[in-house]
Design an enzyme around this catalytic site. Structure first.
Site, PDB file in Angstrom:
ATOM      1  N   HIS B  68       0.865  -1.185   0.000  1.00 10.98           N
ATOM      2  CA  HIS B  68       0.000   0.000   0.000  1.00 10.98           C
ATOM      3  C   HIS B  68       0.898   1.230   0.000  1.00 10.98           C
ATOM      4  O   HIS B  68       1.532   1.541   0.997  1.00 10.98           O
ATOM      5  CB  HIS B  68      -0.907  -0.007   1.225  1.00 10.98           C
ATOM      6  CG  HIS B  68      -1.738   1.238   1.321  1.00 10.98           C
ATOM      7  ND1 HIS B  68      -2.705   1.557   0.388  1.00 10.98           N
ATOM      8  CD2 HIS B  68      -1.732   2.258   2.204  1.00 10.98           C
ATOM      9  CE1 HIS B  68      -3.254   2.707   0.708  1.00 10.98           C
ATOM     10  NE2 HIS B  68      -2.684   3.168   1.804  1.00 10.98           N
ATOM     11  N   ASP B  70       1.222   5.000  -0.258  1.00  9.80           N
ATOM     12  CA  ASP B  70       0.589   6.325  -0.216  1.00  9.80           C
ATOM     13  C   ASP B  70       1.276   7.283  -1.170  1.00  9.80           C
ATOM     14  O   ASP B  70       2.497   7.441  -1.125  1.00  9.80           O
ATOM     15  CB  ASP B  70       0.680   6.899   1.198  1.00  9.80           C
ATOM     16  CG  ASP B  70      -0.269   6.208   2.154  1.00  9.80           C
ATOM     17  OD1 ASP B  70      -1.459   6.152   1.840  1.00  9.80           O
ATOM     18  OD2 ASP B  70       0.192   5.730   3.217  1.00  9.80           O
ATOM     19  N   ASP B 192      -7.504   1.800   2.240  1.00  8.88           N
ATOM     20  CA  ASP B 192      -7.123   2.693   3.340  1.00  8.88           C
ATOM     21  C   ASP B 192      -8.059   3.872   3.580  1.00  8.88           C
ATOM     22  O   ASP B 192      -8.134   4.341   4.711  1.00  8.88           O
ATOM     23  CB  ASP B 192      -5.694   3.203   3.092  1.00  8.88           C
ATOM     24  CG  ASP B 192      -5.087   3.858   4.318  1.00  8.88           C
ATOM     25  OD1 ASP B 192      -5.498   3.507   5.438  1.00  8.88           O
ATOM     26  OD2 ASP B 192      -4.199   4.709   4.165  1.00  8.88           O
ATOM     27  N   HIS B 437      -5.724   9.979  -0.620  1.00  9.32           N
ATOM     28  CA  HIS B 437      -6.456  10.013   0.652  1.00  9.32           C
ATOM     29  C   HIS B 437      -5.651  10.576   1.821  1.00  9.32           C
ATOM     30  O   HIS B 437      -6.155  10.603   2.946  1.00  9.32           O
ATOM     31  CB  HIS B 437      -7.022   8.628   0.987  1.00  9.32           C
ATOM     32  CG  HIS B 437      -5.993   7.538   1.066  1.00  9.32           C
ATOM     33  ND1 HIS B 437      -5.559   6.840  -0.039  1.00  9.32           N
ATOM     34  CD2 HIS B 437      -5.321   7.022   2.105  1.00  9.32           C
ATOM     35  CE1 HIS B 437      -4.673   5.936   0.346  1.00  9.32           C
ATOM     36  NE2 HIS B 437      -4.502   6.028   1.634  1.00  9.32           N
TER      37      HIS B 437
END
Lengths: 955, 955
Positions: B68, B70, B192, B437
């Site tokens: 994941h 970001d 997420d 996000h």
């Protein structure tokens, strides 16, 4: 000349074998390294075939990608291997090797060195044939190079040369068996040990290493050497061996073993990566290149840069990707006139360039102890840290040698015999990791110390089977045999319960090459015993009451009320048997009442300061140690004709027994210290100080790894003008087997049972640190205060022995040399209980045995005797005297190999390097004097060790 | 049918191309995924060719290796890419992709999914042809699968649908261009984001995704769903679109997105590795296998296990080596009767198995807001966090749409014209990362927030050149054109200095498909101006004094004493020009003196508790907000015929201007808040609360990503029986463009200029959170208190606008829909100063322009108009009304594509999926109603968006 097919002889064929495996090699022949050794070299290629090209007109920066993989420290060796318990420290060696091998394949310019064979061995066993093939090719091409190559990177202060040679041999043999000549390390690499012993340098030279690099030396020494460009030197590592036999080129690495500041690209570092995509933010190529070019440099137009650190390269891509870019962008500036050339290299390729530079190097003859990294940060505490582990390691060495010898003497049934499958290999490997510089040094975490001890215990369990088998073969008795592990606290169920059996027998195996006499103390509950030797002769014996401190230490593990004391004598490389039977089974008399007296003093250093004492560091509060008690309670026991002894109590946690055995010239001090109280909030470091009338002035003497002795002088270093900043800690040195002070008339020599720290702060005084218990971590990474828990977590009790001899100086070596060897290789006692059946068998069995035709001459020590493969054994013969120290023994001495053994026929002998990974005749590091009159006659010069592979047949 | 050769049309040929590149493919044809969509599916393969085999009679555990990544959070997106500043967080995406590609090659069974195209794009550009070839093969074989595939994983609460669709299109296009059909993501993956918007699900459905997985939902909801086995469902994501157009299979992942406890084998984890060498210590295979078999399971005989987490797989070897062993040892138990089958898989392969299971799934029609992970931990603060960044992102979207449109309208000279090279690409990418996000959500570290803003500014700088070029082409005027970035604080050097020039002109570009009227306020120093339109007609204008709060905000950046206020009217998809000349250059009158009054209230929530408010969390001290001041100082300015305005001062740091513009029905509230004082040790969260007589009871309404509106009810969730634990924070919802309350007679609608948090705690009351400044981190990882520094580090001042309309409920949409679109796509003002030369030129130039033949019908919104490649443009037409909300507009409406543009001839049109990575006719997810009467006639149903690729020629 007879040679084993499976041993080192395979080396020169390794590359051919490889080619047969289908590896595409360029060139077709092995690109093995052959190092020239200077202008005097007779022949052979002048350069490493596989070394990268350098540019003579430029400054060549040798980037050396490496990882430093502790064989245990904060985690156990297997936790490090697996990458387990990463919450303690992120480190997984299996992944390091996986990753490096992957990355090396991506670009033939990339190189890597690997050091610790204990880890490589674990990894290799798990690899597929395909991976093994790839790795072999990388090794043959010099892209993966083994450096140092021992089982571990040994500690230099607290290890014994015997165990160091063994662990090096274990690692080098694996490399030789696996990779042949291309896998032979050319360079010794002790980048982390905390000070450097001259004996280690001597060993490396004798093993054929062409150079030695290390990272840590006294900060004052380093500053001076940086200034005078003496970071690289020739170390003359023996006063006895003829140069250049123990000469070793030695280099101090510029950044310890780390990369230059700002250039650490491991996943464990936070330095900026090279960001060379101009379309993304933070392009930094120009800045990085400029910063690199500003680094400081050395004497030649070559500089080595260690690109790596502790457990780095787990994700080697990070390192290589950024180094690729560094090389690309720095070298691109050559087109604009830059004179800097960066390349992937290895220590041996760097060394070759230094050698070709043909410069004159400064000479070094002392050693690099003690190590301080700042004014109040002397790493002299670890000389004594974990005294119980240090003793256990030393005893394990003795047991391993015995195990090795009995494997040879007992023949094939030793490893597979009436008691099952036994082996010496487990113990060899356990001893291999125990030599690590955070193992026997005492600088590991507590749980890791337990792991080392457990490994040694497991190793001994395997050896026990072997020893039982071998003694069964040699003695003809297959009745059960027990070993008593806890005789030092008078616990041995068999002898304690001996009033219930008619008698028991005790086998005494002597691993030395000459007869030894040895006092034995067995826990018993009777008051009178008969002890007879194999000839039926009664041996003088007494039962003495069990001391209070022994009662305290054993707690409820035993219930003996006394100790049966007598002296045994065992033949060279063999055993004898004693029969002990009870005569009176009433309890032995209790000890006489203690009386108070003022006399011998035991002292303690209290530790508490901004840089506190810890596992590594010794830093007492005050230059004057605190006296534990000015009066000692004394109990006197006089035992006629066997032993006289006095027990002294300095406090409830410090006592000492002074013993003099019949027929022995040495005085034995058995000290018992602990649990060291800490309720006063002070850590304590307990010393024993021997004050004499000897006019020693500022001088004292300490051994190096249990072998040659170096002169020490208070507040002085031979190499530079010392600014002493720690009057006590800055004068401590490690001893492995002995220390002494002397004047014209007298020499007081202390022989120890383990490695310890020692100093002489006052004229005529010698102090030895016995035990340490500390309340703070000393900020060198271990992250724990050195406060060993005892059995019930009340603090460890340590017990040990010092043997004191007082002789004229010119007679001292004749006493302390054999005394120390006897302490290192102690007799192994084993017991068979006296059931009638056993009794019967015993009668028909061989009660004594010697593996030698004759005792070895006093100057000769049998350092190694171990099975190499089915048909051959490895033997090391050592001259155990220094030049000039003994009028009688400091002379060349000759031994005939063929006439050595009583039960083994020597069919052939080939001399090897000390590390047993090269035939001696193939060593081209130095020129050798050859041509012994007979191939069987081996002459040893003082302090020489010679290593042979013998082809044997049991007679 | 006309198709672009370089666009999606290439997809079906991709594998053929690949074969031509020499990739050895098995089978020779593309093993592309084709998902069945259930029993109703007309044709096509029923299973993914490349999915691993499962065992129907066993429980199949799908291990999904994933990372994941970001697109900015604690570090900037490029710092994450490079692995820079690892001291903040260890993360380097370049190494992740390097490592995963290496590891995938080692075993064909291994799989990996990759999600964030912003990172993959960066990496791909740096790869060699050889690596690209390898990656392409891995993609074709389904071993590397793209999931989600947008430029980032967008926030769902604070993003506008327009920008979300753009960022998805950007990412999907890169994948389509690079890998063709095999690279098309089948599954949306929002593991997420902190709550899930229904509009996002609708968008994903329309983009052709077959399923959607996420990780976070309310802890009560999750507990219930676990119990009732409703973790997987069908989400009906639109009340307007005909099912199954907006139906999306949706699954909640069992462990968030992490591996099961104890099975995290990343370098960042400390879980025990599998130690399967029985010769080493700590063999743990049996224990690990047993622990794995004890995990809990789902509804079908398939379970998905996310094996990865934040920035994991930087050293993928650790993961794969241990998963290989897990699979080996768990599956080995099948021979002993175990019914568990573990396999490497992907979300789409798992989804396929669920689909084949042919079960009935529960239906979901509301959304997943707000998100709470515990009783007092509502993630409702981030709806408002960083209000200035949220506005800047929204304005940037408006500018990007303008930039895209002008690139089309201006033709090739837009990107390379008189003002140099310009592009919309930089802005697209900056907007792409800003949707992340932890970007527009306001939950990133301060330095990262600055980086997002900097990227948007850089993007706009590239667009400025394009816009200048395009306007030069369209207007014929190449004289310099400036943009005034700081009109919201009345700073514009050109208009401020206008007394020195005769006049200046102002171009007003309108990106909407219909004429807009818009009030303009320009900083000036004269007291009277003449404003004329292109027809020479004078426009009513006034100079009003500059408010005190504006003077405070601009500090010394400007020196205007007044604002020239007038209304402009701009044509559809075009511009008009106004000429402004000074008539009186004496200073404007100063403001009237303030008077005190009790009236409107602004309030503040103070934050301080064990779980404090922070970037994510909203947790006020008390249910009753503190009133900032019960009396407000009021200044009244009445401007005849243009604007009436009142300034209210609630405190030195909270003020508000209430404005009513001539001809506009909405009331404008311009609020200015900050620097929020914190000297009292309390963080503060400032709300404005509108109290009315509307009988709204517990109901209020909020939009979803600026599109459809959802009903909200205080202390209630449609899906489960809520136990409300936070009376304020637990009732907050995100709005992107509007919120309202209503009763039978009245509806109060608030249109906002950015995303904010909103609630209705009392009957008739609507509160909007405007700004937040907090003193503590809220323990969700960001590690900083949300306390934005202002220009001089005294705290950020935020300013914004709310537009209030009061209408009958059945008329409300007709007002708020166009009002909100006007707020989202604001006119772009540009200025040319009035030198005589410019004057001359202006006379001969085209003062106004419309790109459309006619204004679009009121229900139709031109969502996208952007250049796709040289010959084609992408257009999205949207029905902007929900079903039933407008009597007039909630009807199907038809547009003729060929008759759309005034200056462009439409040669061809092909309809595409919403994400523009598939021809609509190729979408086999759902059955489509086909057969429009003419290919040019496009009918839009309420809330429908249709996407076309048009082939154009400039007329």
């Amino acid at each position: 000349k007879h040679r084993s097919r499976n041993a080192v002889g395979a080396s020169s064929l390794a590359c051919v074998d490889l080619a047969q495996c289908g590896v595409d090699m360029t060139p077709a022949s092995c690109s093995a390294h052959v190092l020239s050794t200077g202008p005097g070299m007779p022949s052979g290629p002048a350069a490493l075939h596989s070394c990268p090209a350098t540019k003579p007109s430029m400054l060549n920066v040798h980037l050396v990608p490496h990882t430093h993989d502790d064989v245990g420290w904060l985690k156990t060796v297997d936790q490090y291997y697996h990458g387990d318990r990463n919450n303690i420290q992120h480190a997984g060696v299996q992944y390091i090797l996986d990753s490096v091998i992957d990355q090396l394949q991506k670009d033939p310019a990339r190189r890597f060195i690997y050091v610790e064979t204990a880890f490589f061995y674990r990894w290799w066993r798990q690899q597929s044939q395909n991976t093994r093939r790839i790795v072999t090719q990388l090794v043959n091409e010099g892209r993966l190079e083994f450096i140092n190559g021992g089982w571990c990177m040994s500690d230099e202060a607290t290890t014994h040369y015997s165990a160091v040679i063994d662990q090096m041999t274990l690692g080098l043999r694996f490399l030789n068996d696996t990779f042949g000549e291309c896998g032979r390390p050319r360079v010794a690499w002790h980048i982390d040990p905390f000070g450097h012993a001259r004996e280690h340098a001597s060993i490396f030279a004798q093993m054929g290493y062409d150079g030695f690099f290390f990272g840590r030396l006294d900060y004052q020494d380093k500053a001076r050497r940086m200034k005078t460009k003496e970071m690289e030197m020739l170390w003359r590592a023996s006063e006895s061996l003829t140069p250049p036999l123990a000469d070793l080129f030695t280099g101090v690495l510029p950044n310890g073993y780390n990369p230059p500041e700002g250039f650490c690209w491991d996943q464990s570092c936070n330095d900026a990566p090279i960001r060379d995509d101009p379309d993304l933010e933070d392009y930094n190529v120009d800045e990085i290149v400029q910063r690199f070019l500003n680094a400081a440099f050395y004497k030649t137009n070559h500089i080595i840069m260690t690109m790596g650190s502790d457990f780095q390269y787990e994700n080697a891509n990070l390192w290589y990707k950024n180094m690729d870019k560094l090389i690309k962008y720095v070298n691109a500036l050559q087109a604009k006139g830059s004179k800097v050339n960066v390349l992937y290299s290895t220590p041996s390729c760097y060394l070759q360039e230094l050698n070709l530079a043909n410069l004159t190097w400064p000479l070094k003859t002392d050693d690099f102890f003690p190590y301080a990294d700042d004014a109040h940060d002397f790493w002299t505490g670890y000389f004594t840290s974990r005294p119980a582990l240090k003793l256990y390691e030393r005893l394990s060495n003795s047991r391993l040698q015995t195990c090795n010898q009995l494997e040879v003497l007992g023949g094939p049934k030793s490893t597979s015999g009436p008691f099952g499958e036994g082996d010496s290999d487990t113990m060899s490997k356990a001893m291999g990791v125990a030599q690590h510089h955070d193992a026997v040094s005492g600088t590991e975490k507590q749980h890791v110390a337990y792991d080392y001890a457990r490994r040694l215990a497991t190793g001994w369990a395997h050896c026990e089977v072997l020893v039982r088998n071998s003694l069964a073969v040699l003695s003809g008795s297959e009745s059960p045999r027990v070993f008593c592990e806890n005789l030092n606290i008078s616990v041995c169920p068999l002898t304690e319960s001996s009033q219930k059996v008619l008698y028991f027998s005790m086998n005494v195996y002597n691993p030395l090459g000459r007869t030894v006499s040895w006092p034995v103390r067995l826990p018993v509950n009777g008051s009178l015993y008969s002890v007879t030797d194999t000839k039926g002769k009664t041996v003088d014996s007494q039962v003495v009451p069990l001391s209070k401190s022994t009662q305290q230490m054993r707690r409820n593990r035993g219930y003996a009320k006394g100790e049966l004391v007598f002296q045994v004598e065992a033949p060279p490389l063999g055993y004898t048997t004693y029969i002990i039977s009870i005569l009176k089974d009433e309890p032995p008399a209790s000890s006489p009442k203690p009386t108070a007296t003022r006399s011998i003093q035991n002292k303690v250093h209290a530790a508490e300061s901004r840089q506190p004492s810890g596992a590594y560091i010794f830093r007492p509060n005050s230059s004057d140690p605190f006296v534990i008690n000015k009066t000692a309670e004394i109990q006197i026991v006089t035992v006629s004709s066997t032993v006289q002894e006095v027990t002294q109590w300095f406090s409830p946690w410090v006592s000492q027994v002074v013993r003099l055995y019949e027929g022995h010239r040495e005085l034995e001090l058995e000290w018992t210290v602990g649990p060291v109280p800490i309720a006063d909030g002070l850590g304590k470091e307990v010393i024993t100080r021997l004050d004499t009338d000897i006019e020693s002035s500022d001088y004292f003497y300490t051994d190096s790894n249990g072998r040659e002795v170096l002169e020490r002088r208070k507040d002085y270093r031979p190499t530079w003008d010392l600014k002493q900043t720690e009057p006590i800690a800055g004068n401590y040195y490690p001893i492995n087997s002995r220390a002494y002070i002397k004047d014209d008339k007298h020499q007081l020599t202390v022989v120890t049972d383990r490695s310890q720290g020692v100093s002489s702060i006052y004229n005529g005084s010698l102090e030895i640190m016995l035990h340490r218990r500390l309340l703070y971590d000393d900020f060198r990474g271990v992250g724990e205060p050195l406060s060993e828990p005892g059995e019930f977590f009340d603090g460890l009790v340590a017990r040990g022995r010092l043997l004191l001899t007082l002789t004229p100086p010119n007679m001292a070596a004749d006493v302390h040399r054999p005394l120390a060897q006897g302490m290192v290789l102690q007799p192994l006692l084993s017991f068979q209980d006296g059931t009638p059946l056993a009794n019967t068998k015993l009668e028909v069995c061989r009660g004594s045995f010697s593996g030698l035709q004759d005792a070895l001459p006093p100057a000769v020590h049998l350092l190694t005797l171990s099975q190499w493969d089915k048909d051959s054994v490895l033997i090391r013969l050592e001259h155990q005297y220094q030049a000039k120290e003994s009028k009688t023994h400091s002379q060349p001495i000759t031994v005939n190999l063929q006439k050595l053994f009583s039960t083994l026929e020597v069919l052939g002998a080939s001399e090897m390097s000390l590390g047993a990974n090269q035939w001696k005749e193939d060593m081209n590091r130095l020129q050798w004097n050859t041509g012994n009159p007979s191939p069987w006659e081996v002459t040893l010069n003082p302090m020489e060790i010679r290593t042979f592979l013998l082809q044997l047949r049991q007679l």
